[in-house]
Design a protein around this motif. Structure first.
Motif, PDB file in Angstrom:
ATOM      1  N   LYS A 320       0.833  -1.207   0.000  1.00 21.80           N
ATOM      2  CA  LYS A 320       0.000   0.000   0.000  1.00 21.80           C
ATOM      3  C   LYS A 320       0.865   1.254   0.000  1.00 21.80           C
ATOM      4  N   ALA A 332      -8.256   6.087   1.167  1.00 28.63           N
ATOM      5  CA  ALA A 332      -8.855   4.801   1.513  1.00 28.63           C
ATOM      6  C   ALA A 332      -7.823   3.682   1.536  1.00 28.63           C
ATOM      7  N   ASP A 335      -5.759   4.018   4.772  1.00 26.25           N
ATOM      8  CA  ASP A 335      -6.694   3.806   5.880  1.00 26.25           C
ATOM      9  C   ASP A 335      -7.010   2.325   6.048  1.00 26.25           C
ATOM     10  N   SER A 336      -6.998   1.590   4.939  1.00 22.92           N
ATOM     11  CA  SER A 336      -7.348   0.173   5.013  1.00 22.92           C
ATOM     12  C   SER A 336      -6.331  -0.628   5.818  1.00 22.92           C
ATOM     13  N   TYR A 337      -5.109  -0.111   5.966  1.00 25.23           N
ATOM     14  CA  TYR A 337      -4.107  -0.808   6.789  1.00 25.23           C
ATOM     15  C   TYR A 337      -4.636  -0.957   8.213  1.00 25.23           C
ATOM     16  N   SER A 339      -7.808  -0.493   9.123  1.00 19.96           N
ATOM     17  CA  SER A 339      -9.123  -1.138   9.067  1.00 19.96           C
ATOM     18  C   SER A 339      -9.016  -2.655   8.971  1.00 19.96           C
ATOM     19  N   GLU A 340      -7.954  -3.159   8.356  1.00 15.06           N
ATOM     20  CA  GLU A 340      -7.770  -4.604   8.225  1.00 15.06           C
ATOM     21  C   GLU A 340      -6.961  -5.186   9.372  1.00 15.06           C
ATOM     22  N   TYR A 396      -9.518 -10.928   5.862  1.00 17.97           N
ATOM     23  CA  TYR A 396     -10.076  -9.574   5.872  1.00 17.97           C
ATOM     24  C   TYR A 396     -11.405  -9.566   5.116  1.00 17.97           C
ATOM     25  N   SER A 399     -13.027  -5.992   4.543  1.00 17.85           N
ATOM     26  CA  SER A 399     -12.074  -4.959   4.135  1.00 17.85           C
ATOM     27  C   SER A 399     -12.768  -3.849   3.349  1.00 17.85           C
ATOM     28  N   PRO A 400     -12.369  -2.595   3.568  1.00 19.91           N
ATOM     29  CA  PRO A 400     -12.885  -1.507   2.732  1.00 19.91           C
ATOM     30  C   PRO A 400     -12.404  -1.601   1.287  1.00 19.91           C
ATOM     31  N   LEU A 401     -11.419  -2.457   1.026  1.00 21.57           N
ATOM     32  CA  LEU A 401     -10.932  -2.659  -0.334  1.00 21.57           C
ATOM     33  C   LEU A 401     -11.640  -3.806  -1.046  1.00 21.57           C
ATOM     34  N   GLY A 527      -8.144   1.023  -3.754  1.00 22.17           N
ATOM     35  CA  GLY A 527      -8.796   2.075  -3.003  1.00 22.17           C
ATOM     36  C   GLY A 527      -9.424   3.151  -3.853  1.00 22.17           C
TER      37      GLY A 527
END
Length: 545
Positions: A320, A332, A335-337, A339-340, A396, A399-401, A527
């Motif tokens: 990332k 995003a 941020d996913s780091y 979030s996951e 995950y 995940s937001p991804l 993202g």
């Protein structure tokens, strides 16, 4: 573009710098110490198959020379063997070697692991390692991070981002004002490293309620090369003073208990007492500054492995950061780091904290934990060998991804968000490798399931069937990707297409080649479009020395 600043030169910081270099991102590693490792045979680490593969892929050669993969895991209660698992030395966890257990963990002294990573860093032109550099100040602006160090190398450093890998007492975390709540003194252990001969060469042992006075409630024995063993005795949380005489008594009685009442000859190499804490940082990202490893989390009770989670932080974060450094990215993506990874570590901590009353006495409603029906010994076995809520690699699923569901999705044996199976694949150059060998290079992987390709000449099937259309679709993706081909993947039909993240987690799977849906999934994984264009020239390889 400025390099990434990595604060801390332990295994996590060194691994992160190497993972970034593998993706053509320069870094400066600020090492508070002198750049050497004190040999401590009693301070060892256990790496699961996925994290051991990560370290080996980064160029650390000491795993083969100074580490040992267990051939089996043995659980004993009182005088009875209650469980024995033969471990898969093929590392796939599929039982290809006649194993009934998962892939064998690797056990290595931490100083040997760190030395191997330092040697790999010394060969890498994109990494500048600065010793005797104590962090003092961090300043951020919209374009980067400035850090000041004190000491012989005291100066100002400029970076695109800064990652705090500086351990439990992290200066980075304190400068950010990030809280680090949790539990203190969750477990205490006395530990000894010694050279001797035990009845189970190459096997790890967990002995609960041993029938001798100085055994305590639980003893673990883990083999190392050259006949060396690390032995851990679980201690009461507080109060017991472990003097040298007390420890020698424990050693002699334990060895005698395992060797038919006679203490075998042994050479004592190192001893220690260590206390395990459970803590989790509230935030893992503050703008361009991030936390990883023990700066972000502490765990280790009931067989969980803190360094494993730190190396998984590296796997998750490096690609990332690299994508952001080279091409720019939306907020995003970084941020996913958090979030996951934060929920994954929190789940591990929760599982360990909930298991402790069951495993160390008590129970009540906590005995209804997942896995408790198979008994406490099975729960501990899973933790030790890397299975279940205490030991399995993270997934995950939220995940937001994660790409949104589409009509063309086709479920396979791996759920979306989970680590993919390490199947054999044909790479773009025609070589046959393990899928795991293609990870960590900052590219999406597009895997085509094509039965029969193994017996065809590659020059024939490369231009036949769906391959031309798939390669055209992959060239059009919004992030770098490569096409791999496999004869079979668990649960996948012929001509299924899997989109795999650079860290080896499945993003999506499709029935056949669907260019528009594949593009949308790849866009979700990165993202979305970058918030702002990356600075000109940022895709150049930079020598920071």
């Amino acid at each position: 573009m400025d390099p990434v600043i990595v604060v801390g030169a332990g295994p996590v910081g060194l691994a992160l710098s190497l993972a970034l270099a593998a993706q053509d991102v320069p870094s400066v590693v600020l090492d508070e110490g002198p750049g050497t490792e004190e040999p401590r045979p009693a301070r060892t680490v256990v790496l699961r198959a996925d994290t051991a593969a990560t370290v080996e892929r980064l160029g650390c050669t000491t795993l083969r020379d100074e580490g040992l993969r267990w051939v089996a895991w043995r659980g004993v209660r009182r005088r009875q063997v209650v469980r024995r698992l033969t471990l898969d030395l093929g590392l796939s966890g599929t039982g290809e070697d006649g194993a009934d257990g998962p892939a064998a963990p690797l056990h290595i002294p931490q100083h040997a692991l760190a030395r191997g990573l330092r040697d790999a860093v010394s060969r890498e032109k994109l990494i500048q390692l600065v010793t005797e550099a104590r962090l003092d100040t961090i300043e951020q602006d919209r374009d980067g991070v400035t850090a000041r160090t004190r000491g012989p190398a005291g100066t100002w450093w400029r970076g695109s981002h800064l990652v705090g890998c500086d351990g439990a007492r992290s200066t980075v975390r304190k400068l950010l004002g990030v809280r680090f709540p949790g539990r203190t003194a969750v477990e205490r252990h006395a530990v000894a490293a010694l050279r001797t001969e035990l009845p189970w060469p190459g096997e790890a042992l967990l002995h609960r309620q041993p029938p001798w006075r100085a055994g305590g409630e639980e003893i673990a024995a883990r083999p190392l090369p050259d006949g060396v063993w690390r032995i851990d005795w679980l201690l009461p949380p507080r109060g017991e003073l472990v003097t040298p005489d007390v420890l020698v008594t424990r050693i002699r009685e334990t060895l005698a208990g395992w060797c038919d009442g006679t203490t075998p000859p042994y050479e004592l190499l190192d001893t220690g007492v260590y206390t395990l804490h459970h803590r989790l940082a509230r935030r893992w990202r503050v703008d361009r500054v991030l936390l990883a490893g023990e700066a972000a989390h502490l765990l280790g009770a009931v067989g969980t492995q803190g360094l494993d989670e730190g190396l998984r932080d590296v796997d998750n974060l490096a690609w990332k950061l690299a994508l952001t450094w080279h091409q720019g990215a939306s907020d995003a993506l970084l941020d996913s780091y958090q979030s996951e990874r934060r929920p994954a570590v929190a789940a591990r901590l929760r599982a360990a904290d909930h298991s402790l009353p069951v495993l160390r006495g008590g129970g009540g409603l906590r005995s209804y934990l997942p896995g408790a029906a198979r008994g406490h010994d099975a729960l501990l076995a899973d933790a030790q060998v890397g299975r279940g809520p205490l030991g399995a690699p993270p997934s995950y699923p939220h995940s937001p991804l994660a790409p949104p569901p589409v009509e063309g999705n086709a479920p396979v044996g791996t759920p979306a968000g989970s680590p993919v199976e390490d199947v054999r694949v044909t790479a773009p150059d025609g070589t046959t490798v393990r899928l795991r060998d293609r990870l960590g290079q900052g590219r999406l992987l597009v895997l085509l399931v094509a039965p029969g390709t193994g017996v065809w000449d590659r020059r024939h099937w490369r231009g036949a069937g769906v391959m031309p259309r798939l390669e055209e679709a992959v060239r059009a993706l919004p992030a770098k990707a490569e096409v791999l081909v496999t004869e079979a993947y668990p649960g996948a039909a012929a001509h299924a297409v899997l989109l795999i993240r650079p860290d080896g987690h499945l993003a999506a799977s499709f029935t056949g080649v669907r260019p528009e849906e594949l593009y949308a999934a790849a866009d979700a994984v990165r993202g979305g479009a970058p918030d702002a264009p990356v600075a000109a020239g940022s895709d150049r390889t930079v020598d920071v020395r």
